[in-house]
Write a protein that holds these residues in place. Structure first.
Motif, PDB file in Angstrom:
ATOM      1  N   GLU A 178      77.025 -15.483  69.674  1.00 41.90           N
ATOM      2  CA  GLU A 178      78.380 -15.120  68.969  1.00 41.90           C
ATOM      3  C   GLU A 178      77.791 -14.820  67.384  1.00 41.90           C
ATOM      4  OE1 GLU A 178      81.456 -17.969  69.541  1.00 41.90           O
ATOM      5  OE2 GLU A 178      81.672 -17.234  71.375  1.00 41.90           O
ATOM      6  N   TYR A 179      77.089 -15.695  67.004  1.00 47.32           N
ATOM      7  CA  TYR A 179      76.888 -15.418  65.494  1.00 47.32           C
ATOM      8  C   TYR A 179      75.888 -14.270  65.452  1.00 47.32           C
ATOM      9  CZ  TYR A 179      74.431 -16.408  60.955  1.00 47.32           C
ATOM     10  OH  TYR A 179      74.105 -16.244  59.852  1.00 47.32           O
ATOM     11  N   ASP A 180      74.877 -14.136  66.325  1.00 49.60           N
ATOM     12  CA  ASP A 180      73.908 -12.933  66.196  1.00 49.60           C
ATOM     13  C   ASP A 180      74.955 -11.721  66.375  1.00 49.60           C
ATOM     14  OD1 ASP A 180      72.088 -14.481  65.679  1.00 49.60           O
ATOM     15  OD2 ASP A 180      71.196 -14.685  67.689  1.00 49.60           O
ATOM     16  N   ALA A 181      75.796 -11.564  67.278  1.00 55.21           N
ATOM     17  CA  ALA A 181      76.778 -10.649  67.460  1.00 55.21           C
ATOM     18  C   ALA A 181      77.491 -10.135  66.178  1.00 55.21           C
ATOM     19  CB  ALA A 181      77.546 -10.776  68.632  1.00 55.21           C
ATOM     20  N   GLN A 182      78.165 -11.308  65.658  1.00 57.09           N
ATOM     21  CA  GLN A 182      79.031 -10.752  64.406  1.00 57.09           C
ATOM     22  C   GLN A 182      78.014 -10.662  63.398  1.00 57.09           C
ATOM     23  OE1 GLN A 182      80.964 -14.589  63.648  1.00 57.09           O
ATOM     24  NE2 GLN A 182      82.352 -14.610  65.407  1.00 57.09           N
ATOM     25  N   LYS A 183      76.665 -11.017  63.252  1.00 58.94           N
ATOM     26  CA  LYS A 183      76.212 -10.507  62.092  1.00 58.94           C
ATOM     27  C   LYS A 183      75.611  -9.177  62.277  1.00 58.94           C
ATOM     28  CE  LYS A 183      71.855 -11.796  59.924  1.00 58.94           C
ATOM     29  NZ  LYS A 183      70.657 -12.884  59.878  1.00 58.94           N
ATOM     30  N   ALA A 184      75.149  -8.868  63.526  1.00 53.92           N
ATOM     31  CA  ALA A 184      74.880  -7.609  64.012  1.00 53.92           C
ATOM     32  C   ALA A 184      75.985  -6.514  63.776  1.00 53.92           C
ATOM     33  CB  ALA A 184      74.449  -7.215  65.417  1.00 53.92           C
ATOM     34  N   ALA A 185      77.126  -6.860  63.916  1.00 53.88           N
ATOM     35  CA  ALA A 185      78.403  -6.166  63.907  1.00 53.88           C
ATOM     36  C   ALA A 185      78.699  -5.855  62.293  1.00 53.88           C
ATOM     37  CB  ALA A 185      79.636  -6.421  64.535  1.00 53.88           C
ATOM     38  N   LYS A 186      78.501  -7.041  61.471  1.00 51.29           N
ATOM     39  CA  LYS A 186      78.681  -6.710  60.079  1.00 51.29           C
ATOM     40  C   LYS A 186      77.497  -5.834  59.673  1.00 51.29           C
ATOM     41  CE  LYS A 186      79.175  -9.704  55.934  1.00 51.29           C
ATOM     42  NZ  LYS A 186      79.090 -11.156  55.653  1.00 51.29           N
ATOM     43  N   GLN A 187      76.435  -5.863  59.889  1.00 51.56           N
ATOM     44  CA  GLN A 187      75.237  -5.246  59.493  1.00 51.56           C
ATOM     45  C   GLN A 187      75.625  -3.593  59.771  1.00 51.56           C
ATOM     46  OE1 GLN A 187      71.686  -6.742  60.885  1.00 51.56           O
ATOM     47  NE2 GLN A 187      71.497  -8.275  59.636  1.00 51.56           N
ATOM     48  N   GLU A 188      76.126  -3.556  60.897  1.00 57.27           N
ATOM     49  CA  GLU A 188      76.240  -1.989  61.410  1.00 57.27           C
ATOM     50  C   GLU A 188      77.612  -1.520  60.750  1.00 57.27           C
ATOM     51  OE1 GLU A 188      75.949   1.277  63.671  1.00 57.27           O
ATOM     52  OE2 GLU A 188      74.681  -0.442  63.492  1.00 57.27           O
ATOM     53  N   MET A 189      78.635  -2.294  60.533  1.00 52.32           N
ATOM     54  CA  MET A 189      79.657  -1.983  59.572  1.00 52.32           C
ATOM     55  C   MET A 189      79.464  -1.670  58.119  1.00 52.32           C
ATOM     56  SD  MET A 189      82.856  -1.310  59.512  1.00 52.32           S
ATOM     57  CE  MET A 189      83.564  -2.144  61.066  1.00 52.32           C
ATOM     58  N   GLU A 190      78.244  -2.426  57.466  1.00 47.39           N
ATOM     59  CA  GLU A 190      77.918  -2.233  56.096  1.00 47.39           C
ATOM     60  C   GLU A 190      77.186  -1.102  56.141  1.00 47.39           C
ATOM     61  OE1 GLU A 190      75.451  -5.663  55.296  1.00 47.39           O
ATOM     62  OE2 GLU A 190      77.475  -6.903  54.849  1.00 47.39           O
ATOM     63  N   LYS A 191      76.175  -0.695  57.108  1.00 48.97           N
ATOM     64  CA  LYS A 191      75.439   0.618  57.324  1.00 48.97           C
ATOM     65  C   LYS A 191      76.637   1.901  57.353  1.00 48.97           C
ATOM     66  CE  LYS A 191      71.214  -1.025  59.411  1.00 48.97           C
ATOM     67  NZ  LYS A 191      70.375  -1.219  60.791  1.00 48.97           N
ATOM     68  N   LYS A 192      77.438   1.615  58.175  1.00 46.52           N
ATOM     69  CA  LYS A 192      78.483   2.662  58.450  1.00 46.52           C
ATOM     70  C   LYS A 192      79.201   3.181  57.191  1.00 46.52           C
ATOM     71  CE  LYS A 192      82.200   4.077  61.401  1.00 46.52           C
ATOM     72  NZ  LYS A 192      83.271   3.520  62.535  1.00 46.52           N
ATOM     73  N   THR A 193      79.386   1.792  56.254  1.00 48.40           N
ATOM     74  CA  THR A 193      80.288   2.015  55.077  1.00 48.40           C
ATOM     75  C   THR A 193      79.236   2.709  54.042  1.00 48.40           C
ATOM     76  OG1 THR A 193      81.551   0.073  55.894  1.00 48.40           O
ATOM     77  CG2 THR A 193      81.473   0.751  53.475  1.00 48.40           C
ATOM     78  N   LYS A 194      78.111   2.230  54.012  1.00 46.66           N
ATOM     79  CA  LYS A 194      77.055   2.848  53.053  1.00 46.66           C
ATOM     80  C   LYS A 194      77.022   4.326  53.526  1.00 46.66           C
ATOM     81  CE  LYS A 194      72.516   1.974  51.195  1.00 46.66           C
ATOM     82  NZ  LYS A 194      71.431   1.314  51.375  1.00 46.66           N
ATOM     83  N   LYS A 195      76.664   4.790  54.756  1.00 50.16           N
ATOM     84  CA  LYS A 195      76.737   6.123  55.048  1.00 50.16           C
ATOM     85  C   LYS A 195      77.702   6.778  54.546  1.00 50.16           C
ATOM     86  CE  LYS A 195      75.376   8.989  58.873  1.00 50.16           C
ATOM     87  NZ  LYS A 195      75.223   9.017  60.344  1.00 50.16           N
ATOM     88  N   GLU A 196      79.061   6.377  54.952  1.00 52.68           N
ATOM     89  CA  GLU A 196      80.265   7.013  54.597  1.00 52.68           C
ATOM     90  C   GLU A 196      80.153   7.277  52.875  1.00 52.68           C
ATOM     91  OE1 GLU A 196      83.485   4.907  55.957  1.00 52.68           O
ATOM     92  OE2 GLU A 196      83.234   5.463  58.157  1.00 52.68           O
ATOM     93  N   ASN A 197      79.989   6.227  52.154  1.00 56.97           N
ATOM     94  CA  ASN A 197      79.909   6.334  50.744  1.00 56.97           C
ATOM     95  C   ASN A 197      78.813   7.498  50.236  1.00 56.97           C
ATOM     96  OD1 ASN A 197      81.657   4.393  50.411  1.00 56.97           O
ATOM     97  ND2 ASN A 197      80.266   2.731  50.139  1.00 56.97           N
ATOM     98  N   VAL A 198      77.739   7.481  50.900  1.00 56.44           N
ATOM     99  CA  VAL A 198      76.847   8.449  50.654  1.00 56.44           C
ATOM    100  C   VAL A 198      77.377   9.842  50.816  1.00 56.44           C
ATOM    101  CG1 VAL A 198      74.470   9.364  51.174  1.00 56.44           C
ATOM    102  CG2 VAL A 198      74.744   7.016  50.765  1.00 56.44           C
ATOM    103  N   GLN A 199      77.800  10.090  52.058  1.00 51.64           N
ATOM    104  CA  GLN A 199      78.585  11.297  52.398  1.00 51.64           C
ATOM    105  C   GLN A 199      79.786  11.851  51.658  1.00 51.64           C
ATOM    106  OE1 GLN A 199      79.623  11.206  56.338  1.00 51.64           O
ATOM    107  NE2 GLN A 199      77.440  10.958  57.214  1.00 51.64           N
ATOM    108  N   THR A 200      80.356  10.666  51.075  1.00 52.61           N
ATOM    109  CA  THR A 200      81.616  11.179  50.328  1.00 52.61           C
ATOM    110  C   THR A 200      80.939  11.395  48.596  1.00 52.61           C
ATOM    111  OG1 THR A 200      82.542   9.457  51.095  1.00 52.61           O
ATOM    112  CG2 THR A 200      83.646  10.025  48.912  1.00 52.61           C
TER     113      THR A 200
END
Length: 245
Positions: free
Chosen positions: A141-163
Protein backbone atom coordinates in the motif's frame (compact mmCIF):
# COMPACT_ATOMS: atom_id res chain seq x y z
CA UNK A 1 -2.78 -52.38 66.73
CA UNK A 2 -1.38 -54.42 69.60
CA UNK A 3 -3.88 -57.25 69.19
CA UNK A 4 -2.24 -60.64 68.82
CA UNK A 5 -5.30 -62.94 68.75
CA UNK A 6 -8.74 -62.08 67.40
CA UNK A 7 -11.83 -64.31 67.19
CA UNK A 8 -14.56 -62.94 64.87
CA UNK A 9 -16.24 -66.29 64.10
CA UNK A 10 -20.02 -66.64 63.71
CA UNK A 11 -20.74 -62.88 63.40
CA UNK A 12 -22.26 -62.82 59.89
CA UNK A 13 -19.64 -60.35 58.73
CA UNK A 14 -19.94 -59.49 55.05
CA UNK A 15 -16.66 -57.58 54.80
CA UNK A 16 -13.67 -56.48 56.83
CA UNK A 17 -12.56 -52.81 57.18
CA UNK A 18 -10.31 -51.58 54.36
CA UNK A 19 -7.58 -50.70 56.91
CA UNK A 20 -7.71 -54.13 58.56
CA UNK A 21 -4.03 -54.54 57.69
CA UNK A 22 -3.08 -52.01 60.37
CA UNK A 23 -3.28 -54.89 62.90
CA UNK A 24 0.37 -55.58 62.17
CA UNK A 25 0.93 -57.60 65.39
CA UNK A 26 -1.99 -59.97 64.78
CA UNK A 27 -0.91 -63.65 64.85
CA UNK A 28 -4.15 -65.62 65.31
CA UNK A 29 -7.36 -64.78 63.36
CA UNK A 30 -10.57 -66.79 63.41
CA UNK A 31 -13.16 -65.82 60.77
CA UNK A 32 -15.17 -69.06 60.85
CA UNK A 33 -18.80 -69.05 59.70
CA UNK A 34 -19.24 -65.50 58.38
CA UNK A 35 -20.46 -64.09 55.06
CA UNK A 36 -17.12 -62.97 53.66
CA UNK A 37 -16.56 -63.14 49.91
CA UNK A 38 -13.22 -61.32 49.66
CA UNK A 39 -10.60 -59.87 51.96
CA UNK A 40 -9.31 -56.25 51.88
CA UNK A 41 -6.01 -55.73 50.06
CA UNK A 42 -4.47 -54.37 53.26
CA UNK A 43 -4.73 -57.96 54.59
CA UNK A 44 -1.32 -58.50 52.97
CA UNK A 45 0.24 -56.26 55.65
CA UNK A 46 -0.45 -58.82 58.41
CA UNK A 47 3.12 -60.06 58.21
CA UNK A 48 3.00 -61.69 61.70
CA UNK A 49 -0.14 -63.76 61.00
CA UNK A 50 0.52 -67.45 61.86
CA UNK A 51 -2.98 -68.93 62.05
CA UNK A 52 -6.11 -68.34 59.97
CA UNK A 53 -9.50 -70.00 59.67
CA UNK A 54 -11.85 -69.02 56.81
CA UNK A 55 -14.16 -72.06 56.79
CA UNK A 56 -17.89 -71.71 56.18
CA UNK A 57 -17.64 -68.41 54.22
CA UNK A 58 -18.96 -67.86 50.67
CA UNK A 59 -15.43 -67.00 49.51
CA UNK A 60 -14.38 -66.23 46.01
CA UNK A 61 -13.42 -69.56 44.38
CA UNK A 62 -9.77 -68.58 43.95
CA UNK A 63 -9.49 -67.36 47.56
CA UNK A 64 -11.32 -70.45 48.84
CA UNK A 65 -8.88 -72.73 47.03
CA UNK A 66 -5.91 -70.83 48.47
CA UNK A 67 -7.29 -70.85 52.04
CA UNK A 68 -8.07 -74.58 52.17
CA UNK A 69 -10.17 -76.29 54.86
CA UNK A 70 -8.25 -75.52 58.09
CA UNK A 71 -9.29 -78.81 59.69
CA UNK A 72 -6.30 -78.92 62.02
CA UNK A 73 -3.52 -76.71 63.35
CA UNK A 74 -1.20 -77.42 60.45
CA UNK A 75 -3.79 -76.57 57.79
CA UNK A 76 -4.75 -73.36 59.60
CA UNK A 77 -1.10 -72.27 59.68
CA UNK A 78 -0.71 -73.13 55.99
CA UNK A 79 -3.89 -71.15 55.29
CA UNK A 80 -2.37 -68.08 56.98
CA UNK A 81 0.82 -68.36 54.90
CA UNK A 82 -0.94 -69.03 51.58
CA UNK A 83 -3.58 -66.36 52.08
CA UNK A 84 -0.88 -63.77 52.92
CA UNK A 85 1.04 -64.73 49.78
CA UNK A 86 -2.15 -64.54 47.71
CA UNK A 87 -3.08 -61.13 49.11
CA UNK A 88 0.47 -59.85 48.57
CA UNK A 89 0.23 -60.97 44.94
CA UNK A 90 -3.09 -59.14 44.59
CA UNK A 91 -1.59 -56.07 46.23
CA UNK A 92 1.42 -56.22 43.90
CA UNK A 93 -0.87 -56.59 40.90
CA UNK A 94 -2.94 -53.67 42.05
CA UNK A 95 0.23 -51.64 42.62
CA UNK A 96 1.37 -52.51 39.11
CA UNK A 97 -2.03 -51.56 37.73
CA UNK A 98 -1.89 -48.35 39.69
CA UNK A 99 1.60 -47.67 38.37
CA UNK A 100 0.47 -48.46 34.83
CA UNK A 101 -2.50 -46.19 35.31
CA UNK A 102 -0.28 -43.43 36.67
CA UNK A 103 2.15 -44.00 33.82
CA UNK A 104 -0.68 -43.86 31.33
CA UNK A 105 -1.99 -40.70 32.96
CA UNK A 106 1.50 -39.17 32.87
CA UNK A 107 1.90 -40.15 29.25
CA UNK A 108 -1.53 -38.76 28.51
CA UNK A 109 -0.58 -35.58 30.33
CA UNK A 110 2.66 -35.40 28.37
CA UNK A 111 0.72 -36.01 25.18
CA UNK A 112 -1.74 -33.26 26.08
CA UNK A 113 1.16 -30.94 26.93
CA UNK A 114 2.88 -31.83 23.65
CA UNK A 115 -0.36 -31.20 21.77
CA UNK A 116 -0.81 -27.94 23.65
CA UNK A 117 2.76 -26.89 22.82
CA UNK A 118 2.24 -27.89 19.20
CA UNK A 119 -1.01 -25.95 19.13
CA UNK A 120 0.66 -22.91 20.71
CA UNK A 121 3.57 -23.19 18.26
CA UNK A 122 1.07 -23.43 15.39
CA UNK A 123 -0.80 -20.39 16.70
CA UNK A 124 2.48 -18.48 17.06
CA UNK A 125 3.44 -19.45 13.53
CA UNK A 126 0.02 -18.41 12.30
CA UNK A 127 0.26 -15.06 14.10
CA UNK A 128 3.76 -14.60 12.74
CA UNK A 129 2.58 -15.37 9.21
CA UNK A 130 -0.41 -13.04 9.60
CA UNK A 131 1.90 -10.33 10.92
CA UNK A 132 4.26 -10.83 7.96
CA UNK A 133 1.32 -10.72 5.54
CA UNK A 134 0.01 -7.56 7.21
CA UNK A 135 3.47 -6.00 6.97
CA UNK A 136 3.74 -6.98 3.31
CA UNK A 137 0.25 -5.59 2.63
CA UNK A 138 1.15 -2.28 4.29
CA UNK A 139 4.40 -2.14 2.31
CA UNK A 140 2.52 -2.69 -0.96
CA UNK A 141 0.00 0.00 0.00
CA UNK A 142 2.84 2.38 0.85
CA UNK A 143 4.60 1.63 -2.45
CA UNK A 144 1.33 2.10 -4.34
CA UNK A 145 0.69 5.44 -2.59
CA UNK A 146 4.27 6.53 -3.25
CA UNK A 147 4.02 5.56 -6.93
CA UNK A 148 0.67 7.37 -7.22
CA UNK A 149 2.16 10.46 -5.58
CA UNK A 150 5.16 10.40 -7.91
CA UNK A 151 2.86 9.95 -10.91
CA UNK A 152 0.73 12.86 -9.72
CA UNK A 153 3.84 15.02 -9.28
CA UNK A 154 5.03 14.11 -12.79
CA UNK A 155 1.61 14.90 -14.21
CA UNK A 156 1.47 18.23 -12.37
CA UNK A 157 4.98 19.11 -13.50
CA UNK A 158 4.12 18.23 -17.09
CA UNK A 159 0.97 20.37 -16.93
CA UNK A 160 3.00 23.28 -15.51
CA UNK A 161 5.53 22.95 -18.34
CA UNK A 162 2.76 22.89 -20.92
CA UNK A 163 1.17 25.92 -19.26
CA UNK A 164 4.45 27.86 -19.38
CA UNK A 165 5.07 27.22 -23.11
CA UNK A 166 2.48 29.71 -24.49
CA UNK A 167 3.71 32.36 -22.11
CA UNK A 168 7.31 31.72 -23.14
CA UNK A 169 6.35 31.79 -26.82
CA UNK A 170 4.65 35.15 -26.39
CA UNK A 171 7.55 36.69 -24.53
CA UNK A 172 9.78 37.39 -27.60
CA UNK A 173 7.10 39.79 -28.95
CA UNK A 174 7.37 41.88 -25.80
CA UNK A 175 10.95 43.25 -26.27
CA UNK A 176 10.03 45.09 -29.53
CA UNK A 177 7.27 46.82 -27.61
CA UNK A 178 9.76 47.84 -24.98
CA UNK A 179 12.28 48.91 -27.62
CA UNK A 180 9.61 50.82 -29.50
CA UNK A 181 8.59 52.60 -26.32
CA UNK A 182 12.23 53.32 -25.53
CA UNK A 183 12.82 54.74 -29.02
CA UNK A 184 9.82 56.97 -28.64
CA UNK A 185 11.09 58.15 -25.29
CA UNK A 186 14.53 58.94 -26.76
CA UNK A 187 12.98 60.73 -29.71
CA UNK A 188 10.83 62.79 -27.40
CA UNK A 189 13.86 63.68 -25.32
CA UNK A 190 15.81 64.68 -28.44
CA UNK A 191 12.92 66.78 -29.70
CA UNK A 192 12.65 68.41 -26.29
CA UNK A 193 16.39 69.15 -26.28
CA UNK A 194 16.19 70.50 -29.84
CA UNK A 195 13.24 72.66 -28.86
CA UNK A 196 15.16 73.94 -25.87
CA UNK A 197 18.16 74.70 -28.06
CA UNK A 198 16.02 76.53 -30.61
CA UNK A 199 14.28 78.48 -27.87
CA UNK A 200 17.62 79.40 -26.35
CA UNK A 201 19.02 80.36 -29.75
CA UNK A 202 15.99 82.46 -30.53
CA UNK A 203 16.14 84.17 -27.15
CA UNK A 204 19.85 84.89 -27.55
CA UNK A 205 19.51 86.35 -31.08
CA UNK A 206 16.19 88.11 -30.98
CA UNK A 207 16.04 89.52 -27.46
CA UNK A 208 18.11 91.82 -25.31
CA UNK A 209 19.79 88.76 -23.74
CA UNK A 210 22.21 88.53 -26.67
CA UNK A 211 24.76 90.59 -24.75
CA UNK A 212 24.81 88.10 -21.88
CA UNK A 213 27.91 85.94 -21.70
CA UNK A 214 25.91 82.75 -22.21
CA UNK A 215 24.12 84.16 -25.19
CA UNK A 216 27.43 85.49 -26.62
CA UNK A 217 28.80 81.96 -26.49
CA UNK A 218 25.63 80.55 -28.02
CA UNK A 219 25.63 83.12 -30.83
CA UNK A 220 29.29 82.48 -31.53
CA UNK A 221 28.66 78.72 -31.67
CA UNK A 222 25.68 79.30 -33.96
CA UNK A 223 27.71 81.47 -36.34
CA UNK A 224 30.50 78.88 -36.42
CA UNK A 225 28.01 76.10 -37.22
CA UNK A 226 26.41 78.21 -39.98
CA UNK A 227 29.83 79.02 -41.48
CA UNK A 228 30.78 75.36 -41.36
CA UNK A 229 27.57 74.37 -43.11
CA UNK A 230 28.14 77.04 -45.76
CA UNK A 231 31.68 75.83 -46.33
CA UNK A 232 30.36 72.27 -46.54
CA UNK A 233 27.76 73.39 -49.10
CA UNK A 234 30.42 75.23 -51.12
CA UNK A 235 32.60 72.15 -51.07
CA UNK A 236 29.74 70.03 -52.32
CA UNK A 237 29.09 72.43 -55.19
CA UNK A 238 32.76 72.32 -56.19
CA UNK A 239 32.78 68.56 -56.10
CA UNK A 240 29.63 68.41 -58.19
CA UNK A 241 31.20 70.75 -60.79
CA UNK A 242 34.35 68.71 -60.94
CA UNK A 243 32.36 65.55 -61.36
CA UNK A 244 30.31 67.07 -64.18
CA UNK A 245 33.53 68.15 -65.96
Amino acid sequence: MHLVKLDLSKNRLQQLPLDFGRLVNLQHLDLLNNRLVTLPVSFAQLKNLKWLDLKDNPLDPVLAKVAGDCLDEKQCKQAAVKVLQHMKAIQSEQDRQRQRKLQAEREMEKKREAEQRAKEAQERELRKREKAEEKERRRREYDAQKAAKQEMEKKTKKENVQTRKPASSSRPAQPPRHRHSWSRSVLRVLLLVLLCVLCTLAACRLTELQRQPLCVSVNTLYEDVVAALQNHKTLQNMLQQNSQQ
